[in-house]
Design a protein around this motif. Sequence first.
Motif, PDB file in Angstrom:
ATOM      1  N   ALA A 107      19.534 -34.926  27.517  1.00 60.31           N
ATOM      2  CA  ALA A 107      19.130 -35.418  25.932  1.00 60.31           C
ATOM      3  C   ALA A 107      18.481 -36.915  26.281  1.00 60.31           C
ATOM      4  CB  ALA A 107      20.345 -35.590  25.230  1.00 60.31           C
ATOM      5  N   SER A 108      18.966 -37.568  27.260  1.00 53.68           N
ATOM      6  CA  SER A 108      18.260 -38.793  27.548  1.00 53.68           C
ATOM      7  C   SER A 108      17.860 -38.910  29.119  1.00 53.68           C
ATOM      8  CB  SER A 108      19.273 -39.963  27.337  1.00 53.68           C
ATOM      9  OG  SER A 108      19.578 -39.921  25.907  1.00 53.68           O
ATOM     10  N   GLY A 109      16.935 -39.623  29.460  1.00 55.60           N
ATOM     11  CA  GLY A 109      16.433 -39.914  30.773  1.00 55.60           C
ATOM     12  C   GLY A 109      16.104 -41.118  31.332  1.00 55.60           C
ATOM     13  N   LEU A 110      15.663 -41.443  32.458  1.00 50.76           N
ATOM     14  CA  LEU A 110      15.051 -42.730  33.033  1.00 50.76           C
ATOM     15  C   LEU A 110      14.010 -42.198  33.915  1.00 50.76           C
ATOM     16  CD1 LEU A 110      15.005 -45.782  33.169  1.00 50.76           C
ATOM     17  CD2 LEU A 110      16.829 -45.488  35.064  1.00 50.76           C
ATOM     18  N   ILE A 111      12.884 -42.529  33.908  1.00 53.32           N
ATOM     19  CA  ILE A 111      11.754 -42.079  34.767  1.00 53.32           C
ATOM     20  C   ILE A 111      11.326 -43.145  35.629  1.00 53.32           C
ATOM     21  CG2 ILE A 111       9.248 -41.445  35.043  1.00 53.32           C
ATOM     22  CD1 ILE A 111       9.785 -39.848  32.448  1.00 53.32           C
ATOM     23  N   TRP A 112      11.589 -43.119  36.813  1.00 51.43           N
ATOM     24  CA  TRP A 112      11.021 -44.222  37.853  1.00 51.43           C
ATOM     25  C   TRP A 112       9.574 -43.772  38.478  1.00 51.43           C
ATOM     26  CZ3 TRP A 112      14.187 -45.779  42.833  1.00 51.43           C
ATOM     27  CH2 TRP A 112      13.484 -47.136  43.517  1.00 51.43           C
ATOM     28  N   LEU A 113       8.565 -44.651  37.863  1.00 49.20           N
ATOM     29  CA  LEU A 113       7.179 -44.260  38.535  1.00 49.20           C
ATOM     30  C   LEU A 113       7.156 -44.155  39.849  1.00 49.20           C
ATOM     31  CD1 LEU A 113       5.233 -46.434  35.629  1.00 49.20           C
ATOM     32  CD2 LEU A 113       5.958 -43.856  35.705  1.00 49.20           C
ATOM     33  N   GLY A 114       6.240 -43.464  40.243  1.00 50.42           N
ATOM     34  CA  GLY A 114       6.025 -43.209  41.828  1.00 50.42           C
ATOM     35  C   GLY A 114       5.281 -44.328  42.570  1.00 50.42           C
ATOM     36  N   ASN A 115       4.735 -45.081  41.733  1.00 50.79           N
ATOM     37  CA  ASN A 115       4.134 -46.456  42.350  1.00 50.79           C
ATOM     38  C   ASN A 115       5.124 -47.539  42.230  1.00 50.79           C
ATOM     39  OD1 ASN A 115       4.061 -46.943  39.550  1.00 50.79           O
ATOM     40  ND2 ASN A 115       2.038 -47.804  39.385  1.00 50.79           N
TER      41      ASN A 115
END
Length: 276
Positions: free
Chosen positions: A46-54
């Motif tokens: 329902a919720s998330g945190l995305i860590w960009l690959g750069n």
Amino acid sequence: MILELKKTEFHKCKDLLYAQGQLEPKAVVEGVNPGRIFVDDIVSPASGLIWLGNNDGFFFIGNERNEVFNSELNLFIDTLIIPEARKVGLTCFEGIGNHNKWDETILKVFENRNLGSWNQRVYTLQKNDYIGNCELTIQEDYNIVKISETLFENSDKSIKNIKFLHSKILEVWSSPERFFSKGIGYSVIYKNKIVSICFSGFVVDNFHCIDIETLEEYQGKKLAQKGALTFVEDCLRNNFIPYWDCMESNKPSIAVAEKLGFRKVFNYIGYEFMFE
């Protein structure tokens, strides 16, 4: 508990993305650009945190009022994110809401940290808005060259600082092949040296997020502007939509975008705090 999704599971987050939000989290979820995703529930997030690959920031996606997820964020960041971020040279956490309802939540969750913020602007350029009468001239000994596989491989060793190009492409893309299959780009070359590059940093459908960098000693010569102009014209020829994301304080960048006919589509706020 906040858990990490496998790349084969990223598709579970498609419904968490805000349709009018930033390009970067969409590119990661769709598997175009590399990144990591952490969610509240592996089966049905329902919720998330995305860590960009750069390593250029974290995006909060989905339900901003998910109390279970929000209550675990500080401990999760302290115990997992910060140690891993330090390994790649990061000294601070930069967090961005995929939609502006996250702003209030971010302020509340991190109220006990020394939280700073900055403003960003996002522009796009439609073919009908392009202002094609702003041709820029650069000195004759500077050449604009399309970033090709031949240039990247540099088999003849003609480019002395090819690592500059390699590092910029591989900072955002999982492989050169991935970049050449999805993106486009241009280099400004001076005396066998790449001094400025403009290329597709993130790509979703026909949107190409512009990534520009000019070596410090060559700045102020309008090389980035010329590279951007060439990149934009290539995009428009191929029915791509150039996407320009820059800090509100970066007046020269905004001036270039608006001079080319880019139109602002939304603003957003970024937040940061230093690691203890």
